[in-house]
Write an enzyme that holds these catalytic residues in place. Sequence first.
Site, PDB file in Angstrom:
ATOM      1  CE  LYS A 117      -0.377  -0.108   5.049  1.00  0.00           C
ATOM      2  NZ  LYS A 117      -1.217  -0.564   6.168  1.00  0.00           N
ATOM      3  NE  ARG A 149      -6.871   1.287  11.578  1.00  0.00           N
ATOM      4  CZ  ARG A 149      -5.643   1.134  11.140  1.00  0.00           C
ATOM      5  NH1 ARG A 149      -4.769   2.125  11.239  1.00  0.00           N
ATOM      6  NH2 ARG A 149      -5.242   0.005  10.590  1.00  0.00           N
ATOM      7  CE1 TYR A 186      13.289  32.133   5.051  1.00  0.00           C
ATOM      8  CE2 TYR A 186      13.532  29.787   4.612  1.00  0.00           C
ATOM      9  CZ  TYR A 186      13.375  31.080   4.162  1.00  0.00           C
ATOM     10  OH  TYR A 186      13.295  31.329   2.824  1.00  0.00           O
ATOM     11  CG  MET A 206      10.363  24.565  -0.602  1.00  0.00           C
ATOM     12  SD  MET A 206       9.522  25.703  -1.697  1.00  0.00           S
ATOM     13  CE  MET A 206       8.096  26.141  -0.728  1.00  0.00           C
TER      14      MET A 206
HETATM   15  C1  LIG Z   1      -0.414  -1.668   6.743  1.00  0.00           C
HETATM   16  C2  LIG Z   1      -0.934  -2.927   7.249  1.00  0.00           C
HETATM   17  C3  LIG Z   1      -0.069  -3.974   7.585  1.00  0.00           C
HETATM   18  C4  LIG Z   1       1.443  -3.831   7.564  1.00  0.00           C
HETATM   19  O1  LIG Z   1       1.852  -3.211   8.756  1.00  0.00           O
HETATM   20  P1  LIG Z   1       3.417  -2.997   9.075  1.00  0.00           P
HETATM   21  O2  LIG Z   1       3.424  -2.403  10.435  1.00  0.00           O
HETATM   22  O3  LIG Z   1       3.911  -2.026   8.061  1.00  0.00           O
HETATM   23  O4  LIG Z   1       4.045  -4.313   8.961  1.00  0.00           O
HETATM   24  C5  LIG Z   1      -0.608  -5.170   7.975  1.00  0.00           C
HETATM   25  N1  LIG Z   1      -1.956  -5.336   8.052  1.00  0.00           N
HETATM   26  C6  LIG Z   1      -2.816  -4.347   7.755  1.00  0.00           C
HETATM   27  C7  LIG Z   1      -4.279  -4.585   7.873  1.00  0.00           C
HETATM   28  C8  LIG Z   1      -2.345  -3.104   7.362  1.00  0.00           C
HETATM   29  O5  LIG Z   1      -3.210  -2.123   7.075  1.00  0.00           O
END
Ligand SMILES: *Cc1c(COP(=O)(O)O)cnc(C)c1O
Length: 364
Positions: A37, A134, A255, A303
């Site tokens: 992802k 969640r 800055y 930046m």
């Molecule tokens: C992103 C995700 C993972 C991977 O988690 P890591 O901490 O990056 O290993 C596993 N399961 C679900 C449902 C996720 O959303």
Amino acid sequence: MTVSRPIHVHIAPAAIRDNYRLAKRLAPAARAWAVIKADAYGHGQWRAVEALRDEADGFALLECEQAVALRQAGVTQPLLLLEGIFSPADVAAVVEHRLTTVVHCCEQLAWLTAACPAETPLSLCLKLNTGMNRLGFTAATLPRARELLRRLPHADITLMTHFAEADGVRGIDWQLQRFRGLAGDWQGTVSLANSAAILRHPQTHADWVRPGIMLYGASPFADQSAAELSLRPAMTLSSRIIAVQELDAGERVGYGGTFTAPRKMRIGVVACGYADGYPRHAPSGTPLAVLGRRSATVGRVSMDMLACDLSEIPEAAIGAPVTLWGEGAGGSVPADEVAAAAGTIAYELFCAVAPRVPVVVGER
Ligand SMILES: *Cc1c(COP(=O)(O)O)cnc(C)c1O
């Protein structure tokens, strides 16, 4: 377009492959969804898929459209949609492309049952909420889900949950207990473990593990480094010194003048700023490496530039290589250390690298 501005992000597909193999060695009885992802945590979805094409048991991602693109590119492994479908419009692609989809609420199940004849061979990951709060079914909503699932007798079902504190002191036992309570006498397939659980909680490995951050060579733990876990960094952010300033004691840098030279100092200006994805909130003292020597930032990140202390690296001049994180010509700096200094995690650093930073693929 090649660019002469010296910042680059190097991606090492071989490191992703080695890290995936480590996940498989740690969970030898499980299959592993390679979590790609967020554009493979900023490493490039296609680069990660290419790296793991011949050995990943499956890939996990978010967007239905991306999963379809993987199918069209000839990826035959199971593909898991981690948040499931977002509307009834996604059902057709799930069926046509044999996508495995998370089901975390009754609405998703209703969309599936409304569109799919009973004999449709679906592959579903039924997500249980065991304390992350969640996504997922609870004791209150699971009976309704079971009822809806009876209308899909040909669905292949995996039970899954996600750990909230696998990297922390509270651990996973409390969630595992809730999972067992919800799963009852379930004998089918189970998927529980993220990277932290793969590395630290072998009792969670079950049938499918879901390694994410570990594939990219960062540690999910605050108290254990990636090197200690035998993970190889897959991303290096590197640049060069483009200016050098000799400061008198009392001169300030950048800055807001947040850094004041306590004595005569030699300062290097690096072509890397927050528009490249370097965290603006990284304070003075955030580690980096110049010409193979460790140093630290001074003053605010702007930046397009940041400043670092070259007082102890007199041989560093304009053109000297700098490693912001990873392992490069400038030296070696774990992304986890930069993240800790900046009050964040390597996940966020990786995902934030800006599109304007040219990518170099391969071993350095
Ligand atoms: C992103 C995700 C993972 C991977 O988690 P890591 O901490 O990056 O290993 C596993 N399961 C679900 C449902 C996720 O959303």
